[in-house]
Design a protein around this motif. Sequence first.
Motif, mmCIF file in Angstrom:
data_model
loop_
_atom_site.group_PDB
_atom_site.id
_atom_site.type_symbol
_atom_site.label_atom_id
_atom_site.label_comp_id
_atom_site.label_asym_id
_atom_site.label_seq_id
_atom_site.Cartn_x
_atom_site.Cartn_y
_atom_site.Cartn_z
ATOM 1 N N LYS A 26 0.895 -1.056 0.024
ATOM 2 C CA LYS A 26 0.109 0.002 -0.196
ATOM 3 C C LYS A 26 0.480 1.369 -0.162
ATOM 4 C CE LYS A 26 -0.652 1.152 5.379
ATOM 5 N NZ LYS A 26 -1.907 2.166 5.430
ATOM 6 N N ASN A 27 -0.205 2.413 -0.513
ATOM 7 C CA ASN A 27 1.172 3.501 -0.347
ATOM 8 C C ASN A 27 0.331 4.469 0.925
ATOM 9 O OD1 ASN A 27 2.270 6.593 -0.733
ATOM 10 N ND2 ASN A 27 1.493 6.273 -3.682
ATOM 11 N N ARG A 28 2.256 4.732 1.872
ATOM 12 C CA ARG A 28 1.275 5.265 3.075
ATOM 13 C C ARG A 28 1.394 6.694 2.655
ATOM 14 N NH1 ARG A 28 6.719 3.387 6.147
ATOM 15 N NH2 ARG A 28 6.130 0.862 6.747
ATOM 16 N N THR A 30 -0.778 8.592 0.102
ATOM 17 C CA THR A 30 -1.978 8.196 -0.284
ATOM 18 C C THR A 30 -2.839 7.861 0.439
ATOM 19 O OG1 THR A 30 -1.810 6.625 -1.590
ATOM 20 C CG2 THR A 30 -1.046 8.855 -2.642
ATOM 21 N N SER A 31 -2.468 6.623 1.303
ATOM 22 C CA SER A 31 -3.287 6.127 2.356
ATOM 23 C C SER A 31 -2.713 5.645 3.368
ATOM 24 C CB SER A 31 -4.533 5.037 1.855
ATOM 25 O OG SER A 31 -2.955 3.719 0.995
ATOM 26 N N ASP A 33 -4.314 5.678 7.060
ATOM 27 C CA ASP A 33 -5.192 5.600 7.499
ATOM 28 C C ASP A 33 -4.711 3.227 7.138
ATOM 29 O OD1 ASP A 33 -6.209 7.593 8.812
ATOM 30 O OD2 ASP A 33 -7.589 7.578 7.010
ATOM 31 N N ARG A 34 -5.574 2.643 8.651
ATOM 32 C CA ARG A 34 -5.620 1.353 8.164
ATOM 33 C C ARG A 34 -6.731 0.521 7.202
ATOM 34 N NH1 ARG A 34 -4.630 -2.309 13.658
ATOM 35 N NH2 ARG A 34 -2.975 -1.576 14.231
ATOM 36 N N LEU A 35 -5.450 -0.071 6.476
ATOM 37 C CA LEU A 35 -6.217 -0.473 4.597
ATOM 38 C C LEU A 35 -7.173 -1.919 5.049
ATOM 39 C CD1 LEU A 35 -5.747 -0.573 1.702
ATOM 40 C CD2 LEU A 35 -4.349 -2.055 1.834
#
Length: 54
Positions: A26-28, A30-31, A33-35
């Motif tokens: 995951k991209n830290r 752009t996101s 929060d927890r996925l």
Amino acid sequence: MARDTQRPVVKLRSTAGTGYTYATRKNRRTSPDRLVLRKYDPRAGRHVDFREER
């Protein structure tokens, strides 16, 4: 080649309580929060929410 620090590998654990996990990146930036993804859990036999664990 430099290691990509913006896209760490995260483990997604099933909310059905089966203990089944998926691994994804995951991209830290752009996101942060927890996925949470809705994926198939073969032990439960249905689609359930998978949440990122740290």
